[in-house]
Scaffold this active site. Sequence first.
Site, PDB file in Angstrom:
ATOM      1  N   TYR A  68     -15.374  11.093   5.856  1.00  0.00           N
ATOM      2  CA  TYR A  68     -15.982  12.074   6.751  1.00  0.00           C
ATOM      3  C   TYR A  68     -17.069  11.429   7.589  1.00  0.00           C
ATOM      4  O   TYR A  68     -17.210  11.734   8.770  1.00  0.00           O
ATOM      5  CB  TYR A  68     -16.550  13.252   5.950  1.00  0.00           C
ATOM      6  CG  TYR A  68     -15.472  14.133   5.370  1.00  0.00           C
ATOM      7  CD1 TYR A  68     -14.896  15.149   6.115  1.00  0.00           C
ATOM      8  CD2 TYR A  68     -15.019  13.937   4.066  1.00  0.00           C
ATOM      9  CE1 TYR A  68     -13.900  15.956   5.586  1.00  0.00           C
ATOM     10  CE2 TYR A  68     -14.029  14.744   3.526  1.00  0.00           C
ATOM     11  CZ  TYR A  68     -13.470  15.747   4.295  1.00  0.00           C
ATOM     12  OH  TYR A  68     -12.480  16.528   3.761  1.00  0.00           O
ATOM     13  N   ASN A  95      -9.650  22.809  11.113  1.00  0.00           N
ATOM     14  CA  ASN A  95      -8.627  22.283  12.011  1.00  0.00           C
ATOM     15  C   ASN A  95      -7.405  23.200  11.981  1.00  0.00           C
ATOM     16  O   ASN A  95      -6.769  23.352  10.937  1.00  0.00           O
ATOM     17  CB  ASN A  95      -8.239  20.865  11.561  1.00  0.00           C
ATOM     18  CG  ASN A  95      -7.045  20.318  12.308  1.00  0.00           C
ATOM     19  OD1 ASN A  95      -6.811  20.641  13.465  1.00  0.00           O
ATOM     20  ND2 ASN A  95      -6.271  19.481  11.635  1.00  0.00           N
ATOM     21  N   CYS A 126      -5.911  15.930   9.656  1.00  0.00           N
ATOM     22  CA  CYS A 126      -7.091  16.091   8.819  1.00  0.00           C
ATOM     23  C   CYS A 126      -6.841  15.640   7.382  1.00  0.00           C
ATOM     24  O   CYS A 126      -7.789  15.349   6.650  1.00  0.00           O
ATOM     25  CB  CYS A 126      -7.579  17.539   8.861  1.00  0.00           C
ATOM     26  SG  CYS A 126      -6.324  18.759   8.473  1.00  0.00           S
ATOM     27  N   HIS A 127      -5.572  15.505   7.001  1.00  0.00           N
ATOM     28  CA  HIS A 127      -5.250  15.027   5.649  1.00  0.00           C
ATOM     29  C   HIS A 127      -5.644  13.565   5.459  1.00  0.00           C
ATOM     30  O   HIS A 127      -5.725  13.095   4.334  1.00  0.00           O
ATOM     31  CB  HIS A 127      -3.763  15.218   5.344  1.00  0.00           C
ATOM     32  CG  HIS A 127      -2.848  14.514   6.289  1.00  0.00           C
ATOM     33  ND1 HIS A 127      -2.492  15.038   7.521  1.00  0.00           N
ATOM     34  CD2 HIS A 127      -2.214  13.323   6.194  1.00  0.00           C
ATOM     35  CE1 HIS A 127      -1.672  14.195   8.129  1.00  0.00           C
ATOM     36  NE2 HIS A 127      -1.494  13.146   7.337  1.00  0.00           N
ATOM     37  N   GLU A 131       3.058   9.171   4.115  1.00  0.00           N
ATOM     38  CA  GLU A 131       2.687   8.204   5.150  1.00  0.00           C
ATOM     39  C   GLU A 131       2.526   6.786   4.621  1.00  0.00           C
ATOM     40  O   GLU A 131       2.817   5.831   5.327  1.00  0.00           O
ATOM     41  CB  GLU A 131       1.397   8.637   5.852  1.00  0.00           C
ATOM     42  CG  GLU A 131       1.590   9.871   6.705  1.00  0.00           C
ATOM     43  CD  GLU A 131       0.356  10.211   7.520  1.00  0.00           C
ATOM     44  OE1 GLU A 131      -0.609   9.414   7.547  1.00  0.00           O
ATOM     45  OE2 GLU A 131       0.379  11.282   8.152  1.00  0.00           O
TER      46      GLU A 131
END
Length: 167
Positions: free
Chosen positions: A103, A127, A135-136, A162
């Site tokens: 963050y 979001n 945002c993940h 991912e």
Amino acid sequence: MTTVFTTMESPLGVLLLSGVLDGNGPAALTAVTAPGQKGALAEPAPDWEPDALPLAPAVEQLSAYFAGELTVFDLPLAPVGTEFRQQVWRALEDIPYGTTVTYGELGAAAGQSQRAVRAVGGAVGANPLLVVRPCHRVMGANGALTGFAAGIERKRWLLEHESGTLF
């Protein structure tokens, strides 16, 4: 402006997509949400019109992402939020596929001071474009899987999808 919506099956559940029409062409995406997502509509708003055609590019790109064939989205976006939130949400787009940031790092990328970490976290949590604005990919300072409006299990799934890294 007219708001249209459609739904699509995904590994995260049935996603609700909404967008605004401002002429010809695809709708500018305003939201992509998962079932039970904190702060998100569970149902389309009464004044939204069901129309999959203007949202077809978003459905196609999300399907390609879930199939492992797309790593960067190229869609018109029109999420509603304060200028601060818009700054943070735009910074999310710069986090490369398969990587994570904290963050604090995201806040710095959005031009915010280290003291704004809580506010940055609030913006990330708000979001409206799940997956599209990733945002993940934002983690706690210690690398922990912290808050995700759609649920930690979905965040874990997206990160594993991912990168193949187990959390």
